[in-house]
Design a protein around this motif. Sequence first.
Motif, mmCIF file in Angstrom:
data_model
loop_
_atom_site.group_PDB
_atom_site.id
_atom_site.type_symbol
_atom_site.label_atom_id
_atom_site.label_comp_id
_atom_site.label_asym_id
_atom_site.label_seq_id
_atom_site.Cartn_x
_atom_site.Cartn_y
_atom_site.Cartn_z
ATOM 1 N N ASP A 1 91.327 16.387 39.389
ATOM 2 C CA ASP A 1 91.389 15.630 38.135
ATOM 3 C C ASP A 1 90.399 16.156 37.107
ATOM 4 O O ASP A 1 90.719 16.220 35.911
ATOM 5 C CB ASP A 1 91.107 14.151 38.417
ATOM 6 C CG ASP A 1 91.563 13.241 37.297
ATOM 7 O OD1 ASP A 1 92.432 13.648 36.511
ATOM 8 O OD2 ASP A 1 91.050 12.109 37.217
ATOM 9 N N GLY A 2 89.202 16.554 37.557
ATOM 10 C CA GLY A 2 88.158 16.943 36.612
ATOM 11 C C GLY A 2 87.520 18.289 36.849
ATOM 12 O O GLY A 2 86.556 18.647 36.172
ATOM 13 N N LYS B 1 84.017 13.515 31.709
ATOM 14 C CA LYS B 1 85.408 13.044 31.687
ATOM 15 C C LYS B 1 86.219 13.792 30.640
ATOM 16 O O LYS B 1 87.352 14.242 30.916
ATOM 17 C CB LYS B 1 85.434 11.535 31.398
ATOM 18 C CG LYS B 1 86.827 10.931 31.436
ATOM 19 C CD LYS B 1 86.770 9.419 31.244
ATOM 20 C CE LYS B 1 88.166 8.808 31.336
ATOM 21 N NZ LYS B 1 88.118 7.328 31.182
ATOM 22 N N LYS C 1 89.412 16.543 31.165
ATOM 23 C CA LYS C 1 90.733 16.440 30.537
ATOM 24 C C LYS C 1 91.101 17.724 29.805
ATOM 25 O O LYS C 1 92.269 18.119 29.759
ATOM 26 C CB LYS C 1 90.762 15.256 29.569
ATOM 27 C CG LYS C 1 90.794 13.893 30.245
ATOM 28 C CD LYS C 1 90.945 12.774 29.236
ATOM 29 C CE LYS C 1 91.072 11.420 29.924
ATOM 30 N NZ LYS C 1 91.224 10.312 28.947
ATOM 31 N N ASP C 2 90.091 18.378 29.225
ATOM 32 C CA ASP C 2 90.344 19.597 28.459
ATOM 33 C C ASP C 2 90.571 20.817 29.337
ATOM 34 O O ASP C 2 91.178 21.800 28.894
ATOM 35 C CB ASP C 2 89.172 19.883 27.513
ATOM 36 C CG ASP C 2 89.080 18.873 26.366
ATOM 37 O OD1 ASP C 2 90.110 18.226 26.081
ATOM 38 O OD2 ASP C 2 88.004 18.741 25.777
ATOM 39 N N ASP D 1 94.909 23.143 33.821
ATOM 40 C CA ASP D 1 95.232 22.768 35.194
ATOM 41 C C ASP D 1 94.976 23.900 36.184
ATOM 42 O O ASP D 1 94.775 23.650 37.378
ATOM 43 C CB ASP D 1 96.700 22.331 35.301
ATOM 44 C CG ASP D 1 96.924 20.932 34.742
ATOM 45 O OD1 ASP D 1 95.919 20.221 34.528
ATOM 46 O OD2 ASP D 1 98.088 20.558 34.521
#
Length: 403
Positions: free
Chosen positions: A281-282, A376, A380-381, A384
Amino acid sequence: MHSLKELYKVGIGPSSSHTLGPQKIAKRIRKEYPEATRFEVALHGSLALTGKGHLTDKVMRDTFAPRPCTFTFNADRLPYHPNGMIVNVYQDDKLLNSIEAYSIGGGAILFKGEFERGLKEYYPHNSMEEILTFCEHNALSLYDYVKRYEEDDIEEYLMMILETMLACVDAGLKAEGVIQGRLKMKKVANDMYHQALNIHTPMRRSRLMIASYAYAVAEENADGHRIVTAPTCGASGVVPAVLYHAYHNLHMSKQDLVEGLAIGGLFGNCVKYNATISGADGGCQAEIGTACAMASAMVAWIHELNNNLIAYAAEMGLEHNFGLTCDPVGGYVQIPCIERNAYAALRAMDAGLLAGELGYLRKNKISFDQAVRVLKATGKDLNDAYKETSLGGLAKEYHVEND
């Protein structure tokens, strides 16, 4: 925020989100459907892309045994989290249920339909600023704060966690051979430790010892052995390295170290609640960065710093891991993961030292909560490819077949 018991968990490596979480999902489904005769699991997102190297399919197959379990791997992520799966439960040819489940980091799991229910919240404050203000107004240490809101047996639980961590270091320092998997990585913690014993320069000897402790646990984790999430399996060597050093080299009592575990856990909880501790996720900043912040807080507490300076150390430990990518070579929690545990443990030692010196010279302008928000946003930035998919970074540059 939830209990520290949800942060510190004893389990098997190599990944809390890819091994421990899926194992818990499989155990629950097996218990709820005793009449099931077979299972079909579709792994999605990060679970699909790095599940083989992280032993996701193996641990679920072992948990469902002797009933057969087949797997498909789908790179597309499910809606809620990158670590998602669909488990089809069959009784012979009859489909009993199709279950959507997620492993959200640190061994925590969620099933579709349960997202709003969640776990019991123990703490009335959800940010470090709120906690520090409450402690100041009530003349509490951060450990007093934990004791006030946790269950009565939290000391006993943390003592068990401490003993397990120390045992993990001991086991890793004695281990030899090669870590499982196609990388054929040699275990080096034992050699590092004995090299450190022969170094006459105190500072170099001490730092190499700490690194060997981190390697010991990280190698145990990579080999699928018993460890403690702190906050995850992939970052499980950082906190034990600092605690083992404090116990064996600084001769601190286990009770003192239990208090340090509680304080470090409080900072880990803040990250978990307000951002993420999941590499999928991060990025690795969420795992190693959080572990470094937790260990930095412990080092500051060992140096007998006050609450604000402990928070300063934790902020420093987190801040200087911003942007750290999760790019495991071959999908294994080995390169660069093992080495990063040692780096983070040494960074934590430095953060605890610097916070004590700088904190008395000037006020820190960046709060721990601000650092968590940046973590956080940065997560998100991140592309992937750099979030536990093995599609970028070192995983793209180096191929296992090179060996």
